[in-house]
Design an enzyme around this catalytic site. Structure first.
Site, PDB file in Angstrom:
ATOM      1  CE  LYS A   1     -12.449  -7.515   3.536  1.00 29.70           C
ATOM      2  NZ  LYS A   1     -11.291  -6.802   2.958  1.00 29.70           N
TER       3      LYS A   1
ATOM      4  CG  HIS B   1      -1.884  -1.098   1.311  1.00 31.47           C
ATOM      5  ND1 HIS B   1      -2.010  -1.902   2.428  1.00 31.47           N
ATOM      6  CD2 HIS B   1      -2.780  -1.567   0.409  1.00 31.47           C
ATOM      7  CE1 HIS B   1      -2.946  -2.806   2.206  1.00 31.47           C
ATOM      8  NE2 HIS B   1      -3.426  -2.624   0.984  1.00 31.47           N
TER       9      HIS B   1
ATOM     10  CB  SER C   1      -4.328  -6.867   4.377  1.00 33.05           C
ATOM     11  OG  SER C   1      -3.816  -5.609   4.005  1.00 33.05           O
TER      12      SER C   1
ATOM     13  NE  ARG D   1      -2.681  -8.063  -4.050  1.00 37.83           N
ATOM     14  CZ  ARG D   1      -3.326  -8.824  -3.192  1.00 37.83           C
ATOM     15  NH1 ARG D   1      -2.672  -9.407  -2.216  1.00 37.83           N
ATOM     16  NH2 ARG D   1      -4.608  -9.032  -3.306  1.00 37.83           N
TER      17      ARG D   1
END
Length: 153
Positions: free
Chosen positions: A44, A20, A130, A92
């Site tokens: 979440k 990040h 993460s 990514r």
């Protein structure tokens, strides 16, 4: 007078990683200001406390044209509230692209002045996520090498 180019970089950032950080540092040269938005995702439960993560991110970008906020609601609406005409996202891999492409289309539908800017993650940081970092931490593995700050706990 020309209005400043503001990018909104949204995410749960649980935790905020070197990947990040890489996206933000590379984007600083493209925008006048970057607003990092720590979003509340109702699907979440946070692993790291939001307030602590916000402080870590503020520490990471001290002295840079970066502001950190926490928010609830639609990303496109919050981007408009903070004056951002750009959403900043890191990619990514192709899986990230498929997911982010769909979201960018909806964001543009909600806020037609909003452009999504994708930056490809630097190759050496692409494996970092993460989710992986949370799992490593949960089971006692060191994670400092993946974070741009030192955890205080």
């Amino acid at each position: 007078m020309k209005s400043p180019k503001i990018a909104f970089f949204p995410g749960s950032f649980d935790p905020f990683t070197k990947g990040h950080e890489d996206i933000v540092l590379r984007a600083i040269g493209l925008f006048d200001e970057i607003v990092i938005g720590i979003g509340h995702n109702s699907n979440k439960n946070r692993y790291f406390k939001l307030e602590e993560m916000q402080a870590y991110i503020e520490e990471t970008f001290k002295g840079k044209p970066v502001k950190i906020i926490s928010y609830q609601g639609l990303t496109a609406s919050v981007a408009k509230q903070v004056g951002a005409k750009y959403i900043l996202r890191g990619l990514r891999n192709t899986t990230d692209f498929e997911y982010e492409n769909s979201i960018s289309q909806v964001n543009r539908h909600i806020n037609e002045d909003l452009e999504t800017i994708f930056l490809i993650t630097s190759p050496h940081l692409a494996p970092i996520s993460s989710t992986i970092i949370r799992d490593l931490h949960k089971y006692g593995s060191p994670i400092d090498e993946y974070l741009p700050y030192k955890l205080k706990s």
